[in-house]
Write a protein that holds these residues in place. Structure first.
Motif, PDB file in Angstrom:
ATOM      1  N   GLN A 174      21.887  32.975   4.838  1.00  0.00           N
ATOM      2  CA  GLN A 174      22.749  32.038   5.540  1.00  0.00           C
ATOM      3  C   GLN A 174      21.905  31.160   6.453  1.00  0.00           C
ATOM      4  N   VAL A 175      22.322  29.897   6.574  1.00  0.00           N
ATOM      5  CA  VAL A 175      21.635  28.925   7.417  1.00  0.00           C
ATOM      6  C   VAL A 175      22.585  28.549   8.540  1.00  0.00           C
ATOM      7  N   THR A 176      22.144  28.676   9.782  1.00  0.00           N
ATOM      8  CA  THR A 176      23.079  28.461  10.885  1.00  0.00           C
ATOM      9  C   THR A 176      22.370  27.918  12.117  1.00  0.00           C
ATOM     10  N   THR A 177      23.138  27.229  12.954  1.00  0.00           N
ATOM     11  CA  THR A 177      22.639  26.872  14.286  1.00  0.00           C
ATOM     12  C   THR A 177      23.429  27.601  15.371  1.00  0.00           C
ATOM     13  N   LEU A 180      23.054  33.612  17.657  1.00  0.00           N
ATOM     14  CA  LEU A 180      23.403  34.950  17.152  1.00  0.00           C
ATOM     15  C   LEU A 180      23.725  35.918  18.292  1.00  0.00           C
ATOM     16  N   VAL A 183      27.932  34.601  19.090  1.00  0.00           N
ATOM     17  CA  VAL A 183      28.585  33.871  17.996  1.00  0.00           C
ATOM     18  C   VAL A 183      30.000  33.478  18.424  1.00  0.00           C
ATOM     19  N   ASP A 194      32.167  25.375  14.465  1.00  0.00           N
ATOM     20  CA  ASP A 194      31.166  25.094  15.503  1.00  0.00           C
ATOM     21  C   ASP A 194      29.745  25.066  14.938  1.00  0.00           C
ATOM     22  N   ASP A 195      29.598  25.500  13.705  1.00  0.00           N
ATOM     23  CA  ASP A 195      28.258  25.546  13.113  1.00  0.00           C
ATOM     24  C   ASP A 195      27.839  24.120  12.703  1.00  0.00           C
ATOM     25  N   PHE A 196      26.562  23.946  12.442  1.00  0.00           N
ATOM     26  CA  PHE A 196      26.024  22.608  12.188  1.00  0.00           C
ATOM     27  C   PHE A 196      26.799  21.866  11.101  1.00  0.00           C
ATOM     28  N   PHE A 197      27.082  22.573  10.013  1.00  0.00           N
ATOM     29  CA  PHE A 197      27.745  21.910   8.888  1.00  0.00           C
ATOM     30  C   PHE A 197      29.262  22.088   8.898  1.00  0.00           C
ATOM     31  N   ALA A 201      26.916  27.871   5.388  1.00  0.00           N
ATOM     32  CA  ALA A 201      25.933  27.207   4.526  1.00  0.00           C
ATOM     33  C   ALA A 201      24.835  28.205   4.190  1.00  0.00           C
TER      34      ALA A 201
ATOM     35  N   GLN B 174      18.323  28.418  11.801  1.00  0.00           N
ATOM     36  CA  GLN B 174      17.957  29.819  11.653  1.00  0.00           C
ATOM     37  C   GLN B 174      18.388  30.325  10.277  1.00  0.00           C
ATOM     38  N   VAL B 175      17.575  31.201   9.708  1.00  0.00           N
ATOM     39  CA  VAL B 175      17.839  31.795   8.395  1.00  0.00           C
ATOM     40  C   VAL B 175      18.075  33.283   8.608  1.00  0.00           C
ATOM     41  N   THR B 176      19.195  33.787   8.120  1.00  0.00           N
ATOM     42  CA  THR B 176      19.519  35.179   8.430  1.00  0.00           C
ATOM     43  C   THR B 176      20.328  35.819   7.309  1.00  0.00           C
ATOM     44  N   VAL B 183      27.287  40.909  14.361  1.00  0.00           N
ATOM     45  CA  VAL B 183      25.833  40.887  14.564  1.00  0.00           C
ATOM     46  C   VAL B 183      25.401  42.197  15.226  1.00  0.00           C
ATOM     47  N   VAL B 190      20.356  40.721  20.111  1.00  0.00           N
ATOM     48  CA  VAL B 190      20.388  40.807  18.654  1.00  0.00           C
ATOM     49  C   VAL B 190      19.288  41.751  18.166  1.00  0.00           C
ATOM     50  N   LYS B 457      28.090  18.339   9.879  1.00  0.00           N
ATOM     51  CA  LYS B 457      29.427  18.552   9.289  1.00  0.00           C
ATOM     52  C   LYS B 457      29.518  18.132   7.823  1.00  0.00           C
ATOM     53  N   SER B 458      28.395  17.941   7.161  1.00  0.00           N
ATOM     54  CA  SER B 458      28.461  17.494   5.766  1.00  0.00           C
ATOM     55  C   SER B 458      27.462  18.255   4.899  1.00  0.00           C
TER      56      SER B 458
END
Lengths: 461, 461
Positions: A174-177, A180, A183, A194-197, A201, B174-176, B183, B190, B457-458
């Protein structure tokens, strides 16, 4: 004076000319009257020998050089009286650029274990093995581009970050801003808005579905980029991050695809033999003494084609003891694949028409209703190197397969649109770049064919 | 019969020969006695006209075709009596492969807005603009590889997932594999050891530091792959995911780097003019009527070199009204860069030796103690297209800069090791691939030069 690369010096020859060489010291040995320095600049496996006579004002400097020092050498190229090299440089001047403390420099003249070298992955490109590996990787990568460009394919960059998870080819990262540590939640559920996308993602597992979009407009396309698997596999064949090549071809059925795959592998192996023979001879000598013969086998043999059903019969009548039983409807294991290509057929084999139950939803259903137009290319030592299929271009058939597989027709309406508007037969395959380099070099662990391997609990450098 | 691509048909000519063409219908117009179909297969911008006479058994089929249908046509290539094309195909047979309901097909003959086309990014490659875009992107990407390969550079794949965040070039994703709904924590923090890599991991913002590792072994290397910025920028110039090219050259100082950058841009623009002139004429006509002149300007002008200090003086004495004030020590804004390259100097400009306070820690400090050996290449319409520097190869100087910048010497001990063992002067730069394609095509929004743009958001498709 312009710097010359060592590769070019050996290629051009011409004893008697002045040269400027810059590189790193591999070894140095001195006697009272002369110092010999072997230097490398990474352009070729072959070191260049620098000869510094006692009378040379640089002799003291040269005699103090240790492994790893960087140097700049001006001198005259001469024919070498010694064995092992055609030319050497009679030094005019030797200048040290950067020192290398022999007490602490981790790379010594002896052979180091692959495990140790992985810990110093920032220095291992300086070894013969990893220098050769980098050059072979480069050669294979460029051959991938030249193959497709010469055939009029367009190189497409499909997205790395995706909201699609259709292929289900394993767990995804998972890709997130989101923080953690804190959350944001709404009624106990993550507030993805609320996440970047604005939604969950992930890192892509394949660019295929997006490549299909472009094949439906440009006819012939390919991707070549990183893909990801968040699988907790600590094996010599799995990486969490690796590069993949995925051509996608419109107006092409399975037969055309098998031809493309065969031509492709022959191009890659032929290109490496032609451009990296010296590096391949190194791998052949030190890592796998069948490496060059295997490449020549690919380049010179006509690949055999058999169906999955035929493969199962061959395996069942083989008399071999396999760890995993063979039964129609279950996937072939590596041991089965290797038996077929190494022992039974003794050349590369393309197996087609697998049971639909063990293959992805997008593969074209055969008229028997039981098998799909899949193909796997099996090669010695590795087993499956390429996996591909003719795609299901009939919208109703595709919708049935998606419904069976539990994939949302709504979420993938864009994928179905490709079948709604001007659908055509089309096919494509995927080839793992690192596994291909592993196959070509014969190096046994996939962690040693990529600059900085990403595996469970390992993300250094 | 073997399928011919439309590009090859026009290139080879030879009226009178039989051809098999497969593609998609752009337009169709019928009279009582004849139907004309324009088809495309994506190999070229130019449509191929198919002529189907009333007497042809396929005429009824042909007369029913609508935009977006896929067809297979066998016929004879003839010289076209009409305007706008040299050849056309006198149809023998026309077969519909896939229909396209004109009531629902979103692409009609009229011009669609870029915003609408972004919503149907899975169909927009079928438009003239996005077909041309894909071919130009492909051409630029391949030119990147040929440029470096011809010069003996090795293509390196640096990691996408990284634990490094040294460049600080903006926020990172971040990649998780942790479950965001739950979490795992230990004492309120974390538990990163439960995550896939056992520590926080991110998407790379640059492969430079890893490329330096390989330059210190192979001399000349380059990366070409995706990079990421988690910046909440909704502008026509920013993407969260984009591709970047980063050469890194050992034994090369800033002057050599500016030469490489100039040669590189000339190669890219020259290659596109040579291989995609038809597509470029399209962009020149419909998107930016200075597009071709701008490319020719790059190819034919000698880039000017000035220092940052000179640039500030030119800007301060310009008499121009800028939105942002100009003062030594602050970064140049796009308006300043464009003034320099478009108005004052009227050709590409390479600005060097920026104040250290506005540049990254790894750039080599000049003897003045105030400026660093940075360079930015400024081009018309875009401003900065390339940013690079000579790297700080002196360990003590680098450690001072890192300490100033608050970067852990321990965590980057591997980066310091490159200066500890055989350090050499070296230099490199970065070029954003999408911004380059935007510059070349003159297309105003960066979302329209990449297959599937990722922005706040896209993350569709």
């Amino acid at each position: 004076m312009q710097r010359s690369k060592i590769k070019d010096i050996f290629a051009q020859g011409q004893a008697g000319r002045d040269v400027l060489v810059q590189g790193w010291v591999k070894t140095r040995r001195s006697s009272k009257s002369v110092t010999f320095i072997q230097i490398t600049d990474g352009s070729t496996l072959q070191d260049l020998q620098i000869v510094v006579d006692e009378a040379n004002p640089s002799h003291e400097t040269a005699a103090g050089l240790t492994t790893g020092c960087s140097v700049s050498v001006e001198g005259v190229l001469v024919e070498s009286p010694g064995q092992g090299q055609k030319y050497e440089v009679q030094a005019g001047s030797v200048t040290v650029i950067g020192g290398s403390d022999p007490e602490t420099y981790p790379l010594q003249k002896k052979r180091h274990s692959p495990e140790f070298l992985r810990e110093i992955a920032h220095l291992r490109p300086r070894t013969n093995t990893f220098g050769a590996m980098a050059r072979v990787r480069n050669s294979v990568a460029y051959a991938i581009h030249t193959f497709f460009q010469e055939r009029g394919f367009q190189f497409i960059q499909t997205p790395i970050i995706t909201a699609s998870d259709a292929e289900g080819a394993g767990s995804m990262f998972q890709v997130t801003t989101l923080d953690l540590n804190d959350v944001p939640k709404d009624g106990g559920e993550v507030k993805h808005e609320d996440d970047f996308f604005g939604k969950p993602a992930f890192l892509t597992v394949s660019g295929q579905l997006e490549a299909e979009i472009f094949a439906m407009a440009l006819s012939d396309v390919y991707t070549f980029g990183p893909t990801f698997r968040a699988e907790n596999s600590n094996t010599s064949r799995h990486l969490a991050e690796f590069w993949m090549v995925e051509p996608e071809v419109a107006f092409c059925e399975l037969d055309g695809l098998t031809e493309l795959a065969e031509d492709f592998l022959k191009h890659l192996t032929g290109h490496v033999l032609e451009n990296c023979l010296e590096d391949m001879e190194f791998f052949n000598k030190w890592h796998d003494n069948s490496a060059i013969a295997t490449l020549e086998g690919i380049a010179n043999s006509n690949f055999e084609r058999i169906t999955y059903t035929e493969a199962v019969k061959l395996l069942q009548s083989s008399g071999e003891k396999f760890e995993y039983p063979v039964a129609w409807g279950t996937d072939l294991q590596s041991e089965h694949e290797r038996y077929l290509t190494e022992k039974k057929i003794q050349k590369p084999v393309i197996v087609t028409d697998y049971p639909k139950g063990i293959k992805a939803f997008y593969m074209r259903l055969n008229d028997d209703g039981e098998t799909v137009r899949a193909m796997d290319v099996l090669v010695p030592r590795i087993g499956e190197l390429i996996g591909g299929s003719q795609r299901e271009e009939r919208r109703d058939a595709l919708e049935s397969r998606m419904t069976e597989a539990g994939i949302s027709l709504d979420e993938y309406s864009w994928y179905l649109d490709l079948r709604r508007y001007g659908t055509v037969p089309h096919s494509g395959f995927g080839l793992g770049f690192e596994r291909t380099v592993q196959f070509i070099t014969g190096v046994s662990n996939i962690r040693d064919v990529i600059p900085f391997p990403r595996t469970p609990k390992s993300v250094e450098f």
